[in-house]
Structure formats: structure tokens, C-alpha cells
Design an enzyme around this catalytic site. Structure first.
Site, PDB file in Angstrom:
ATOM      1  N   CYS A   1     -13.996 -35.792  -4.298  1.00 40.25           N
ATOM      2  CA  CYS A   1     -13.281 -36.952  -5.325  1.00 40.25           C
ATOM      3  C   CYS A   1     -11.975 -36.878  -5.868  1.00 40.25           C
ATOM      4  CB  CYS A   1     -14.435 -37.288  -6.467  1.00 40.25           C
ATOM      5  SG  CYS A   1     -14.269 -38.869  -7.231  1.00 40.25           S
TER       6      CYS A   1
ATOM      7  N   GLU B   1     -22.801 -33.416  -4.207  1.00 40.65           N
ATOM      8  CA  GLU B   1     -23.737 -32.842  -5.286  1.00 40.65           C
ATOM      9  C   GLU B   1     -24.350 -33.984  -5.876  1.00 40.65           C
ATOM     10  OE1 GLU B   1     -20.377 -34.163  -7.905  1.00 40.65           O
ATOM     11  OE2 GLU B   1     -20.461 -33.383  -5.819  1.00 40.65           O
TER      12      GLU B   1
ATOM     13  N   HIS C   1     -19.303 -37.795  -3.582  1.00 43.53           N
ATOM     14  CA  HIS C   1     -19.846 -36.555  -4.312  1.00 43.53           C
ATOM     15  C   HIS C   1     -20.997 -36.192  -3.555  1.00 43.53           C
ATOM     16  CE1 HIS C   1     -17.559 -36.868  -8.381  1.00 43.53           C
ATOM     17  NE2 HIS C   1     -17.626 -38.244  -8.142  1.00 43.53           N
TER      18      HIS C   1
END
Length: 206
Positions: free
Chosen positions: A79, A188, A186
Site C-alpha cells: 500500500c 494480508e 493489502h
């Protein structure tokens, strides 16, 4: 060992939790020595480009990041962390980035039909520009999770691995130049697809 670089502006715990789930050894740190000892680095980030660079330079992390990249250590920016890898950002003011990738970070364009909102928040599918080991076992068109208002432009076309389309904007989703990798979304927070990308990143250090 993967070191998640802590400069006070990242979703560190969610990245750490994802790596723990994948059984990839990692730690969160801003210590120069630990960054130097790491097998790979992750530079996360949430917030404004100028503030992030100010903090990174204040902590002298810019120098050690560049040194470790020169040693061919894998680096993944996520990001805002991806955006910092480029030459300049134009978020409020013009600000130099780490300069590890060619290109600038600029605000996304409003769609002429007003069909898209900025910031770009939510799931979008990834289209492949070229093959890369980061996407081993991942089919094209899978969805990942974005949260951003700025994106990379004027980049080296050869660095573009995958992108998403959002209104009139072609968003570089993943860029890579040798051992320097950036993900605008992202991983994650992108479910099994994101975990697969992080797993493939972990394979780079084996």
C-alpha cells in the site's frame, strides 16, 4: 527471517498475523541491525506519503533499506509502503521517495461518468501484465482488497506485473524490479489470494 519495518505508520499486526498463519518466521522492528540480519523485508504503510518519508528519514531507515536492496535482499512494499518505493509523491506537496523504482505517486482521476469513488476502497480483480513467481498457483482475475487514493504513474512498463481497472484508472497492483516488489492492495487483507502471494514472497528466501 522476514523483518516487517516499523516506522509507526503501518498495519503491522495484520501483516505479522498473516505471516504467522503461513508459518513464515518474522518480527516487527525498526532496529538497523535486525533489518541487516533479515533474509527479506516488508515495508507496510497507511497514511500520507510526506509524513511517512519524514519519519523514515528521521529514523535513518531510508539508508539501510537502500543498502539491503543493493545486496539483493527481497523487499515487499505494501500500500503506502509500495508508493514509497518510487521516486516522488505528490500528496499535498512534492516529496522525494526512496527512488528504488522509476515513477511518481499521483492522485487517482475522478471518473467522467462519476461511476467510481475516490478513495478506491474494496475488492477489485487483478489482470496480469506478465508472468511472475509471486503469482504461482494463482489464476488471473482473482480479487484483492484495496484502500487508496493515490497510485503509481510514469513507471517502467517492464516493472508492471499485475494491474486493476477502476473507472478511467489503470492501477498498478503489483510491480517488481528484480528484488524490489510493491503491492498497492493489502495482501494480508485479501483472503486466500493474498496469503498465496505472501507465501510465494516467502519462497524467495528459501
Amino acid at each position: 527471517m522476514i523483518v516487517i519495518i516499523d516506522y509507526g505508520m503501518g498495519n503491522l499486526k495484520s501483516v505479522k498475523n498473516a505471516l504467522d498463519f503461513l508459518k513464515l518466521e518474522s518480527k516487527i522492528s525498526a532496529e538497523i541491525e535486525e533489518i541487516q540480519k533479515a533474509d527479506a523485508l516488508i515495508l507496510p504503510g497507511v497514511g500520507a506519503f510526506p509524513d511517512a518519508m519524514d519519519t523514515i528519514e528521521k529514523l535513518a531507515l531510508d539508508k539501510v533499506i537502500k543498502e539491503e536492496v543493493r545486496k539483493k535482499k527481497p523487499l515487499l512494499g505494501i500500500c503506502l509502503g509500495m508508493q514509497l518505493l518510487f521516486e516522488k509523491g505528490f500528496e499535498g506537496i512534492e516529496r522525494k521517495g526512496l527512488g528504488l523504482l522509476k515513477g511518481n505517486i499521483v492522485k487517482m482521476k475522478e471518473d467522467k461518468s462519476n461511476s467510481v469513488k475516490i478513495p478506491h476502497i474494496g475488492w477489485n480483480n487483478l489482470l496480469y501484465n506478465k508472468k511472475d513467481e509471486l503469482f504461482n498457483s494463482i489464476e488471473e482475475g482473482k480479487f484483492v482488497y484495496y484502500v487508496h487514493s493515490y497510485f503509481a504513474q510514469d513507471y517502467n512498463k517492464e516493472d508492471l506485473i499485475a494491474y486493476s481497472e477502476y473507472g478511467d484508472n489503470k492501477i498498478p497492483g503489483v510491480v517488481r524490479s528484480s528484488n524490489v516488489i510493491g503491492a498497492q492492495f493489502h495482501p494480508e487483507k485479501s483472503g486466500t489470494v493474498g496469503l498465496s502471494i505472501l507465501k510465494n514472497f516467502g519462497e524467495l528466501i528459501k
